[in-house]
Write a protein that holds these residues in place. Structure first.
Motif, PDB file in Angstrom:
ATOM      1  N   VAL A   1       1.208  -1.238   0.059  1.00  0.00           N
ATOM      2  CA  VAL A   1      -0.016   0.218   0.365  1.00  0.00           C
ATOM      3  C   VAL A   1       1.143   1.068  -0.538  1.00  0.00           C
ATOM      4  CG1 VAL A   1      -1.875   1.501   1.396  1.00  0.00           C
ATOM      5  CG2 VAL A   1      -1.613  -1.320   1.841  1.00  0.00           C
ATOM      6  N   ILE A   2       1.110   2.033  -0.840  1.00  0.00           N
ATOM      7  CA  ILE A   2       1.552   3.132  -1.219  1.00  0.00           C
ATOM      8  C   ILE A   2       0.797   4.469  -1.054  1.00  0.00           C
ATOM      9  CG2 ILE A   2       3.713   1.942  -2.042  1.00  0.00           C
ATOM     10  CD1 ILE A   2       2.370   2.884  -4.854  1.00  0.00           C
ATOM     11  N   HIS A   3       1.528   5.455  -0.781  1.00  0.00           N
ATOM     12  CA  HIS A   3       0.867   6.913  -0.757  1.00  0.00           C
ATOM     13  C   HIS A   3       1.209   7.619  -2.760  1.00  0.00           C
ATOM     14  CE1 HIS A   3      -1.384   7.647   2.905  1.00  0.00           C
ATOM     15  NE2 HIS A   3       0.426   7.139   4.188  1.00  0.00           N
ATOM     16  N   VAL A   4       0.928   7.526  -3.132  1.00  0.00           N
ATOM     17  CA  VAL A   4       1.228   8.264  -5.081  1.00  0.00           C
ATOM     18  C   VAL A   4       1.103   9.834  -4.525  1.00  0.00           C
ATOM     19  CG1 VAL A   4       0.630   8.252  -6.791  1.00  0.00           C
ATOM     20  CG2 VAL A   4       0.455   6.067  -5.685  1.00  0.00           C
ATOM     21  N   THR A   5       1.802  10.312  -5.004  1.00  0.00           N
ATOM     22  CA  THR A   5       1.844  12.142  -4.539  1.00  0.00           C
ATOM     23  C   THR A   5       2.371  13.027  -5.643  1.00  0.00           C
ATOM     24  OG1 THR A   5       3.907  11.799  -4.078  1.00  0.00           O
ATOM     25  CG2 THR A   5       2.132  11.602  -2.196  1.00  0.00           C
ATOM     26  N   ARG A   6       2.122  14.254  -6.119  1.00  0.00           N
ATOM     27  CA  ARG A   6       3.231  14.792  -7.294  1.00  0.00           C
ATOM     28  C   ARG A   6       4.376  14.591  -7.523  1.00  0.00           C
ATOM     29  NH1 ARG A   6       2.369  19.115 -10.079  1.00  0.00           N
ATOM     30  NH2 ARG A   6      -0.176  19.610  -8.584  1.00  0.00           N
TER      31      ARG A   6
ATOM     32  N   PHE B   1      -2.859   3.452  -2.414  1.00  0.00           N
ATOM     33  CA  PHE B   1      -3.371   2.822  -3.889  1.00  0.00           C
ATOM     34  C   PHE B   1      -2.245   1.536  -3.042  1.00  0.00           C
ATOM     35  CE2 PHE B   1      -1.286   1.100  -7.814  1.00  0.00           C
ATOM     36  CZ  PHE B   1      -2.381   1.155  -8.643  1.00  0.00           C
ATOM     37  N   ARG B   2      -3.191   0.410  -3.687  1.00  0.00           N
ATOM     38  CA  ARG B   2      -2.588  -0.965  -3.324  1.00  0.00           C
ATOM     39  C   ARG B   2      -2.934  -1.427  -4.637  1.00  0.00           C
ATOM     40  NH1 ARG B   2      -7.068  -3.552  -0.776  1.00  0.00           N
ATOM     41  NH2 ARG B   2      -6.454  -2.198   1.119  1.00  0.00           N
ATOM     42  N   VAL B   3      -0.995  -2.092  -4.392  1.00  0.00           N
ATOM     43  CA  VAL B   3      -0.687  -2.764  -5.778  1.00  0.00           C
ATOM     44  C   VAL B   3      -0.595  -3.714  -6.002  1.00  0.00           C
ATOM     45  CG1 VAL B   3       1.658  -3.128  -7.410  1.00  0.00           C
ATOM     46  CG2 VAL B   3       1.726  -1.339  -5.552  1.00  0.00           C
TER      47      VAL B   3
ATOM     48  N   TYR C   1      -6.074  -1.166  -6.756  1.00  0.00           N
ATOM     49  CA  TYR C   1      -6.394  -0.256  -6.021  1.00  0.00           C
ATOM     50  C   TYR C   1      -6.364   1.066  -6.055  1.00  0.00           C
ATOM     51  CZ  TYR C   1      -9.315  -4.810  -7.496  1.00  0.00           C
ATOM     52  OH  TYR C   1      -9.974  -5.407  -7.733  1.00  0.00           O
ATOM     53  N   GLU C   2      -7.720   2.518  -5.827  1.00  0.00           N
ATOM     54  CA  GLU C   2      -7.317   3.505  -5.517  1.00  0.00           C
ATOM     55  C   GLU C   2      -8.006   3.154  -3.902  1.00  0.00           C
ATOM     56  OE1 GLU C   2      -8.569   7.831  -5.610  1.00  0.00           O
ATOM     57  OE2 GLU C   2      -8.856   6.401  -7.198  1.00  0.00           O
ATOM     58  N   LEU C   3      -8.178   3.406  -2.644  1.00  0.00           N
ATOM     59  CA  LEU C   3      -7.869   3.424  -1.962  1.00  0.00           C
ATOM     60  C   LEU C   3      -8.983   4.545  -0.907  1.00  0.00           C
ATOM     61  CD1 LEU C   3      -5.554   0.555  -0.394  1.00  0.00           C
ATOM     62  CD2 LEU C   3      -7.564   0.305  -1.461  1.00  0.00           C
ATOM     63  N   ASN C   4      -9.565   4.501   0.117  1.00  0.00           N
ATOM     64  CA  ASN C   4     -10.165   5.459   0.579  1.00  0.00           C
ATOM     65  C   ASN C   4      -9.299   5.938   1.749  1.00  0.00           C
ATOM     66  OD1 ASN C   4     -11.638   3.372   2.514  1.00  0.00           O
ATOM     67  ND2 ASN C   4     -13.447   3.808   1.525  1.00  0.00           N
ATOM     68  N   SER C   5      -9.861   6.479   3.065  1.00  0.00           N
ATOM     69  CA  SER C   5      -8.990   6.386   4.002  1.00  0.00           C
ATOM     70  C   SER C   5      -9.341   5.386   5.122  1.00  0.00           C
ATOM     71  CB  SER C   5      -9.810   7.446   4.317  1.00  0.00           C
ATOM     72  OG  SER C   5     -10.613   7.894   5.324  1.00  0.00           O
ATOM     73  N   ALA C   6      -9.914   4.318   4.870  1.00  0.00           N
ATOM     74  CA  ALA C   6     -10.036   3.550   5.643  1.00  0.00           C
ATOM     75  C   ALA C   6      -9.899   1.918   5.273  1.00  0.00           C
ATOM     76  CB  ALA C   6     -11.945   3.113   5.642  1.00  0.00           C
ATOM     77  N   GLY C   7      -9.503   1.854   3.770  1.00  0.00           N
ATOM     78  CA  GLY C   7      -8.659   1.502   3.282  1.00  0.00           C
ATOM     79  C   GLY C   7      -9.464  -0.140   2.488  1.00  0.00           C
TER      80      GLY C   7
ATOM     81  N   SER D   1      -5.286   1.843 -13.444  1.00  0.00           N
ATOM     82  CA  SER D   1      -3.757   1.746 -13.983  1.00  0.00           C
ATOM     83  C   SER D   1      -2.835   2.856 -13.873  1.00  0.00           C
ATOM     84  CB  SER D   1      -3.718   0.924 -15.523  1.00  0.00           C
ATOM     85  OG  SER D   1      -4.312  -1.030 -15.369  1.00  0.00           O
ATOM     86  N   ILE D   2      -1.531   2.931 -13.003  1.00  0.00           N
ATOM     87  CA  ILE D   2      -1.169   4.259 -13.328  1.00  0.00           C
ATOM     88  C   ILE D   2       0.316   3.860 -13.212  1.00  0.00           C
ATOM     89  CG2 ILE D   2      -2.577   5.077 -11.148  1.00  0.00           C
ATOM     90  CD1 ILE D   2      -0.409   4.520  -9.135  1.00  0.00           C
ATOM     91  N   PHE D   3       1.182   5.379 -14.150  1.00  0.00           N
ATOM     92  CA  PHE D   3       2.251   5.280 -14.678  1.00  0.00           C
ATOM     93  C   PHE D   3       2.823   6.205 -13.464  1.00  0.00           C
ATOM     94  CE2 PHE D   3       4.989   7.197 -18.160  1.00  0.00           C
ATOM     95  CZ  PHE D   3       5.673   6.092 -17.716  1.00  0.00           C
ATOM     96  N   VAL D   4       3.728   6.080 -13.003  1.00  0.00           N
ATOM     97  CA  VAL D   4       4.566   6.421 -11.688  1.00  0.00           C
ATOM     98  C   VAL D   4       5.876   6.363 -12.059  1.00  0.00           C
ATOM     99  CG1 VAL D   4       2.921   6.765 -10.572  1.00  0.00           C
ATOM    100  CG2 VAL D   4       4.386   4.745 -10.098  1.00  0.00           C
ATOM    101  N   GLN D   5       6.747   7.374 -11.140  1.00  0.00           N
ATOM    102  CA  GLN D   5       8.394   7.705 -10.637  1.00  0.00           C
ATOM    103  C   GLN D   5       8.424   6.658  -9.169  1.00  0.00           C
ATOM    104  OE1 GLN D   5      10.881  10.810 -11.553  1.00  0.00           O
ATOM    105  NE2 GLN D   5       9.037  11.906 -11.639  1.00  0.00           N
ATOM    106  N   VAL D   6       9.231   5.786  -9.869  1.00  0.00           N
ATOM    107  CA  VAL D   6       9.440   4.404  -8.313  1.00  0.00           C
ATOM    108  C   VAL D   6       9.866   5.601  -7.469  1.00  0.00           C
ATOM    109  CG1 VAL D   6      11.079   2.950  -7.673  1.00  0.00           C
ATOM    110  CG2 VAL D   6       9.646   2.813  -9.664  1.00  0.00           C
ATOM    111  N   LYS D   7      11.125   6.171  -7.571  1.00  0.00           N
ATOM    112  CA  LYS D   7      11.430   7.297  -6.615  1.00  0.00           C
ATOM    113  C   LYS D   7      10.668   8.176  -5.812  1.00  0.00           C
ATOM    114  CE  LYS D   7      12.622  10.941  -9.236  1.00  0.00           C
ATOM    115  NZ  LYS D   7      14.017  12.303 -10.201  1.00  0.00           N
TER     116      LYS D   7
END
Length: 89
Positions: free
Chosen positions: A8-13, A25-27, A45-51, A58-64
């Motif tokens: 479970v990760i936080h995906v930000t700017r 986001f749960r991978v 899956y995009e998750l709400n605050s309760a999980g 599907s998202i395209f992101v920088q790993v770092k």
């Protein structure tokens, strides 16, 4: 290091400009598609605050730029980190 299935990760700017509004986001899987160095396609899956799952994406992101829900950077996680789901005997 890449996130793993179940993380479970936080995906930000920091991961991509499209996430000016951060998401949890749960991978499900990391796609093995050829792309720019340091970038990756994630299914999950995009998750709400309760999980609870809100939407499959599907998202395209920088790993770092990814951060685990436990606030440790995914890219700084060491390969020897082991997660055990077995109960102590």
């Amino acid at each position: 290091m890449l996130p793993r299935s179940g993380d479970v990760i936080h995906v930000t700017r920091a991961a991509s400009v499209q996430f000016a509004e951060p998401i949890l986001f749960r991978v499900i899987r990391v796609q093995n598609w050829s792309t720019y160095e340091g970038w990756v396609w994630l299914d999950g899956y995009e998750l709400n605050s309760a999980g609870n799952a809100l939407e499959r994406r599907s998202i395209f992101v920088q790993v770092k730029g990814l951060v685990t829900a436990g606030s440790r950077s995914v890219s700084s996680r060491h390969p020897h980190d082991v997660r055990s789901t077995r109960a102590a005997a």
